[in-house]
Scaffold this active site. Structure first.
Site: not given
Length: 284
Positions: A161-163
């Protein structure tokens, strides 16, 4: 989450017998899910109704499944708290939280996340999930990278998820793979040989690799993962229980919708963000 019960507590101590909100929802959901999927399903007895309901999932109704969420210092709580909430409503699914050293982990903003297992003590995972963070120095260290790569190599599903996708990409496992990332960092994926895809949910290799965009996309990501594993009905059931019915007061959640002056404010805070090339500690 409910508070743990101390079975050794003195009888003289008052005991709160009122069930928590989650207890009430959980008990109600078990009954409802049993009715929805054909009774006895949660006990591992696959009925025709359950088999039909779960036919779109990759897992059989009675098949157990282990998810490992790999956290680290300065990680973002919402990146994994949202998905965790969804995953905890899935039948026959065990969620484990692990870090390099085990024990409490201090996340972004000084939030201390409770006891975690040591990554090295986990032999394997069916699904590994790596959340993102505001400082990737810790998960980019060789010791953490080695554990992530070890578990990812043996996992049926490798997710982020995300970076957190940058953390996975740095291990080399995403080389040549399509991946999502927070919009401000998405093009940093190229440095590690991954293929950046600016979407809220991305999958590759028939879903072995699944990723969510920035932070709040983790809930969308988790519901899609839930549908893939246990079928759409179960995912929709979890969505309803957590009342995931987003209605944002402003259309400013992505540069394509935000006003130019707001994008400029973010660019000032994160230089390079408008090109998907923002830098944070830990990225080479």
């Amino acid at each position: 989450m409910t508070d743990p019960i101390d079975n050794n507590a003195s009888a003289a101590q008052p005991i709160n017998t009122r069930p928590s909100r989650r207890d009430v929802l959980k008990l109600g959901s078990i009954a409802a899910l049993g009715a929805l999927l054909g009774g006895g399903a949660l006990l591992g007895r696959a009925t025709p109704a359950l088999a039909e309901a779960a036919s779109t999932g990759t897992l059989s109704p009675s098949e157990s499944f282990d998810i490992v969420i790999a956290v680290y210092p300065n990680g973002t709580l919402l990146d994994f708290a949202g998905p965790s909430e969804v995953f905890h409503w899935l039948p026959n699914t065990n969620i484990r939280y692990a870090s390099l050293e085990g024990g409490p982990v201090t996340l972004e903003y000084g939030v201390v996340y409770g006891k975690t297992e040591r990554l090295a003590d986990i032999a394997k995972a069916d699904l590994i999930m790596v959340p993102g963070g505001s400082d990737l120095t810790a998960p980019m260290q060789p010791a953490y990278q080695a554990q992530i790569r070890r578990l990812a190599d043996g996992a049926r599903y490798v997710t982020s998820v995300c970076n957190g996708s940058l953390v996975l990409a740095a291990t080399g496992i995403l080389k040549g793979k399509r991946s999502a990332c927070h919009w401000a960092f998405i093009n940093d994926l190229k440095e590690y040989g991954a293929i950046p895809v600016p979407e809220r949910f991305v999958e590759d290799d028939n879903g072995r690799f699944m990723s969510g965009g920035g932070i709040t996309a983790g809930i969308d990501f988790a519901l899609r993962v839930a549908a893939k594993l246990r079928g759409q009905q179960v995912a929709e059931f979890a969505q309803l229980l957590i009342e995931y019915d987003p209605a944002p007061p402003f259309h400013s959640g992505h540069p394509r919708d935000a006003r130019p002056e707001i994008v400029a404010m973010v660019e000032k805070e994160l230089p390079g963000a408008s090109k998907g090339l923002a830098r944070i500690p830990g990225i080479r």
